[in-house]
Design a protein around this motif. Structure first.
Motif, PDB file in Angstrom:
ATOM      1  N   CYS A   1       0.865  -1.177   0.000  1.00 40.20           N
ATOM      2  CA  CYS A   1       0.000   0.000   0.000  1.00 40.20           C
ATOM      3  C   CYS A   1       0.900   1.224   0.000  1.00 40.20           C
ATOM      4  O   CYS A   1       1.821   1.336   0.809  1.00 40.20           O
ATOM      5  CB  CYS A   1      -0.901   0.006   1.228  1.00 40.20           C
ATOM      6  SG  CYS A   1      -1.919   1.499   1.335  1.00 40.20           S
ATOM      7  N   SER A   2       0.655   2.127  -0.910  1.00 34.38           N
ATOM      8  CA  SER A   2       1.436   3.348  -1.022  1.00 34.38           C
ATOM      9  C   SER A   2       0.490   4.542  -0.932  1.00 34.38           C
ATOM     10  O   SER A   2      -0.610   4.502  -1.475  1.00 34.38           O
ATOM     11  CB  SER A   2       2.163   3.374  -2.373  1.00 34.38           C
ATOM     12  OG  SER A   2       2.821   4.591  -2.584  1.00 34.38           O
ATOM     13  N   VAL A   3       0.915   5.589  -0.245  1.00 36.69           N
ATOM     14  CA  VAL A   3       0.127   6.811  -0.193  1.00 36.69           C
ATOM     15  C   VAL A   3       0.816   7.827  -1.093  1.00 36.69           C
ATOM     16  O   VAL A   3       1.942   8.226  -0.843  1.00 36.69           O
ATOM     17  CB  VAL A   3      -0.003   7.349   1.249  1.00 36.69           C
ATOM     18  CG1 VAL A   3      -0.785   8.651   1.256  1.00 36.69           C
ATOM     19  CG2 VAL A   3      -0.673   6.318   2.137  1.00 36.69           C
ATOM     20  N   CYS A  63       3.623  -6.821  -9.373  1.00 36.60           N
ATOM     21  CA  CYS A  63       4.032  -5.452  -9.710  1.00 36.60           C
ATOM     22  C   CYS A  63       5.030  -4.916  -8.686  1.00 36.60           C
ATOM     23  O   CYS A  63       5.960  -4.196  -9.045  1.00 36.60           O
ATOM     24  CB  CYS A  63       2.813  -4.538  -9.788  1.00 36.60           C
ATOM     25  SG  CYS A  63       1.767  -4.864 -11.231  1.00 36.60           S
ATOM     26  N   SER A  64       4.840  -5.285  -7.436  1.00 36.33           N
ATOM     27  CA  SER A  64       5.769  -4.848  -6.389  1.00 36.33           C
ATOM     28  C   SER A  64       7.158  -5.408  -6.641  1.00 36.33           C
ATOM     29  O   SER A  64       8.156  -4.688  -6.551  1.00 36.33           O
ATOM     30  CB  SER A  64       5.283  -5.305  -5.012  1.00 36.33           C
ATOM     31  OG  SER A  64       4.022  -4.767  -4.734  1.00 36.33           O
ATOM     32  N   ARG A  65       7.227  -6.714  -6.972  1.00 38.38           N
ATOM     33  CA  ARG A  65       8.543  -7.331  -7.244  1.00 38.38           C
ATOM     34  C   ARG A  65       9.209  -6.693  -8.452  1.00 38.38           C
ATOM     35  O   ARG A  65      10.411  -6.452  -8.458  1.00 38.38           O
ATOM     36  CB  ARG A  65       8.375  -8.833  -7.478  1.00 38.38           C
ATOM     37  CG  ARG A  65       8.363  -9.658  -6.229  1.00 38.38           C
ATOM     38  CD  ARG A  65       8.533 -11.147  -6.536  1.00 38.38           C
ATOM     39  NE  ARG A  65       7.557 -11.635  -7.501  1.00 38.38           N
ATOM     40  CZ  ARG A  65       6.358 -12.100  -7.201  1.00 38.38           C
ATOM     41  NH1 ARG A  65       5.956 -12.119  -5.951  1.00 38.38           N
ATOM     42  NH2 ARG A  65       5.549 -12.536  -8.136  1.00 38.38           N
ATOM     43  N   ASP A  66       8.428  -6.432  -9.496  1.00 43.00           N
ATOM     44  CA  ASP A  66       8.984  -5.857 -10.716  1.00 43.00           C
ATOM     45  C   ASP A  66       9.540  -4.449 -10.502  1.00 43.00           C
ATOM     46  O   ASP A  66      10.406  -3.995 -11.258  1.00 43.00           O
ATOM     47  CB  ASP A  66       7.931  -5.800 -11.827  1.00 43.00           C
ATOM     48  CG  ASP A  66       7.564  -7.182 -12.346  1.00 43.00           C
ATOM     49  OD1 ASP A  66       8.302  -8.157 -12.061  1.00 43.00           O
ATOM     50  OD2 ASP A  66       6.521  -7.288 -13.032  1.00 43.00           O
ATOM     51  N   ASN A  67       9.041  -3.744  -9.500  1.00 40.76           N
ATOM     52  CA  ASN A  67       9.416  -2.341  -9.298  1.00 40.76           C
ATOM     53  C   ASN A  67       9.992  -2.072  -7.908  1.00 40.76           C
ATOM     54  O   ASN A  67       9.941  -0.938  -7.431  1.00 40.76           O
ATOM     55  CB  ASN A  67       8.186  -1.463  -9.526  1.00 40.76           C
ATOM     56  CG  ASN A  67       7.691  -1.585 -10.944  1.00 40.76           C
ATOM     57  OD1 ASN A  67       8.297  -1.076 -11.872  1.00 40.76           O
ATOM     58  ND2 ASN A  67       6.588  -2.286 -11.133  1.00 40.76           N
ATOM     59  N   ILE A  68      10.568  -3.089  -7.284  1.00 38.03           N
ATOM     60  CA  ILE A  68      11.017  -2.960  -5.897  1.00 38.03           C
ATOM     61  C   ILE A  68      12.067  -1.858  -5.715  1.00 38.03           C
ATOM     62  O   ILE A  68      12.052  -1.147  -4.722  1.00 38.03           O
ATOM     63  CB  ILE A  68      11.516  -4.318  -5.347  1.00 38.03           C
ATOM     64  CG1 ILE A  68      11.694  -4.247  -3.837  1.00 38.03           C
ATOM     65  CG2 ILE A  68      12.802  -4.748  -6.023  1.00 38.03           C
ATOM     66  CD1 ILE A  68      10.402  -4.099  -3.088  1.00 38.03           C
ATOM     67  N   ARG A  69      12.956  -1.669  -6.656  1.00 41.59           N
ATOM     68  CA  ARG A  69      13.981  -0.618  -6.505  1.00 41.59           C
ATOM     69  C   ARG A  69      13.363   0.772  -6.496  1.00 41.59           C
ATOM     70  O   ARG A  69      13.753   1.634  -5.719  1.00 41.59           O
ATOM     71  CB  ARG A  69      15.032  -0.722  -7.605  1.00 41.59           C
ATOM     72  CG  ARG A  69      15.925  -1.927  -7.420  1.00 41.59           C
ATOM     73  CD  ARG A  69      16.981  -1.984  -8.509  1.00 41.59           C
ATOM     74  NE  ARG A  69      17.678  -3.234  -8.424  1.00 41.59           N
ATOM     75  CZ  ARG A  69      18.964  -3.338  -8.148  1.00 41.59           C
ATOM     76  NH1 ARG A  69      19.674  -2.258  -7.931  1.00 41.59           N
ATOM     77  NH2 ARG A  69      19.534  -4.513  -8.106  1.00 41.59           N
ATOM     78  N   ALA A  70      12.386   0.991  -7.347  1.00 40.45           N
ATOM     79  CA  ALA A  70      11.707   2.289  -7.366  1.00 40.45           C
ATOM     80  C   ALA A  70      10.895   2.492  -6.089  1.00 40.45           C
ATOM     81  O   ALA A  70      10.847   3.593  -5.544  1.00 40.45           O
ATOM     82  CB  ALA A  70      10.787   2.389  -8.584  1.00 40.45           C
ATOM     83  N   ILE A  71      10.285   1.408  -5.594  1.00 42.62           N
ATOM     84  CA  ILE A  71       9.507   1.495  -4.361  1.00 42.62           C
ATOM     85  C   ILE A  71      10.428   1.828  -3.191  1.00 42.62           C
ATOM     86  O   ILE A  71      10.128   2.710  -2.384  1.00 42.62           O
ATOM     87  CB  ILE A  71       8.741   0.183  -4.110  1.00 42.62           C
ATOM     88  CG1 ILE A  71       7.663  -0.002  -5.176  1.00 42.62           C
ATOM     89  CG2 ILE A  71       8.146   0.161  -2.706  1.00 42.62           C
ATOM     90  CD1 ILE A  71       7.048  -1.391  -5.203  1.00 42.62           C
ATOM     91  N   ALA A  76       4.086   6.896 -10.715  1.00 45.11           N
ATOM     92  CA  ALA A  76       4.137   7.558 -12.021  1.00 45.11           C
ATOM     93  C   ALA A  76       5.540   7.481 -12.629  1.00 45.11           C
ATOM     94  O   ALA A  76       5.695   7.518 -13.849  1.00 45.11           O
ATOM     95  CB  ALA A  76       3.705   9.002 -11.898  1.00 45.11           C
ATOM     96  N   TRP A  77       6.573   7.322 -11.797  1.00 45.49           N
ATOM     97  CA  TRP A  77       7.957   7.249 -12.278  1.00 45.49           C
ATOM     98  C   TRP A  77       8.377   5.856 -12.676  1.00 45.49           C
ATOM     99  O   TRP A  77       9.430   5.658 -13.255  1.00 45.49           O
ATOM    100  CB  TRP A  77       8.913   7.765 -11.203  1.00 45.49           C
ATOM    101  CG  TRP A  77       8.801   9.224 -11.001  1.00 45.49           C
ATOM    102  CD1 TRP A  77       7.993   9.871 -10.105  1.00 45.49           C
ATOM    103  CD2 TRP A  77       9.478  10.236 -11.731  1.00 45.49           C
ATOM    104  NE1 TRP A  77       8.140  11.232 -10.235  1.00 45.49           N
ATOM    105  CE2 TRP A  77       9.063  11.490 -11.239  1.00 45.49           C
ATOM    106  CE3 TRP A  77      10.410  10.217 -12.767  1.00 45.49           C
ATOM    107  CZ2 TRP A  77       9.542  12.688 -11.720  1.00 45.49           C
ATOM    108  CZ3 TRP A  77      10.886  11.430 -13.238  1.00 45.49           C
ATOM    109  CH2 TRP A  77      10.445  12.632 -12.725  1.00 45.49           C
ATOM    110  N   TRP A  78       7.590   4.832 -12.332  1.00 41.69           N
ATOM    111  CA  TRP A  78       7.968   3.470 -12.668  1.00 41.69           C
ATOM    112  C   TRP A  78       7.825   3.288 -14.139  1.00 41.69           C
ATOM    113  O   TRP A  78       8.064   2.489 -14.841  1.00 41.69           O
ATOM    114  CB  TRP A  78       7.116   2.437 -11.958  1.00 41.69           C
ATOM    115  CG  TRP A  78       7.054   2.566 -10.482  1.00 41.69           C
ATOM    116  CD1 TRP A  78       7.751   3.418  -9.663  1.00 41.69           C
ATOM    117  CD2 TRP A  78       6.217   1.811  -9.618  1.00 41.69           C
ATOM    118  NE1 TRP A  78       7.403   3.226  -8.371  1.00 41.69           N
ATOM    119  CE2 TRP A  78       6.458   2.245  -8.302  1.00 41.69           C
ATOM    120  CE3 TRP A  78       5.298   0.822  -9.825  1.00 41.69           C
ATOM    121  CZ2 TRP A  78       5.800   1.703  -7.219  1.00 41.69           C
ATOM    122  CZ3 TRP A  78       4.656   0.294  -8.747  1.00 41.69           C
ATOM    123  CH2 TRP A  78       4.914   0.723  -7.457  1.00 41.69           C
TER     124      TRP A  78
END
Length: 71
Positions: free
Chosen positions: A40-42, A54-62, A69-71
């Motif tokens: 969960c992101s605010v 989706c979380s695994r695919d973008n873990i570095r950005a998270i 929007a930057w992913w």
């Protein structure tokens, strides 16, 4: 002393969202309730949920705290 400390003033409990379907903000996957493996992101004051794929695919950005929007 069995007293619990008071909850912080900004604590929010959203009981309703525990029983409704949650949709991944990235891919649109639908889940019952809030799965413990989802993130969960605010962002801009709104809660956004992301499935585990989706979380695994973008873990570095998270971890870098980039808005989705930057992913």
């Amino acid at each position: 002393m069995d007293q619990q400390p008071p909850e912080p003033a900004d604590a929010q409990y959203d009981v309703k969202s525990d029983t409704e379907n949650v949709v991944c903000s990235r891919c649109g996957t639908v889940a019952d309730g809030r799965p413990p493996t989802w993130i969960c992101s605010v962002e801009n004051g709104a809660r956004r949920y992301f499935c585990d794929a989706c979380s695994r695919d973008n873990i570095r950005a998270i971890e870098g705290r980039l808005d989705s929007a930057w992913w």
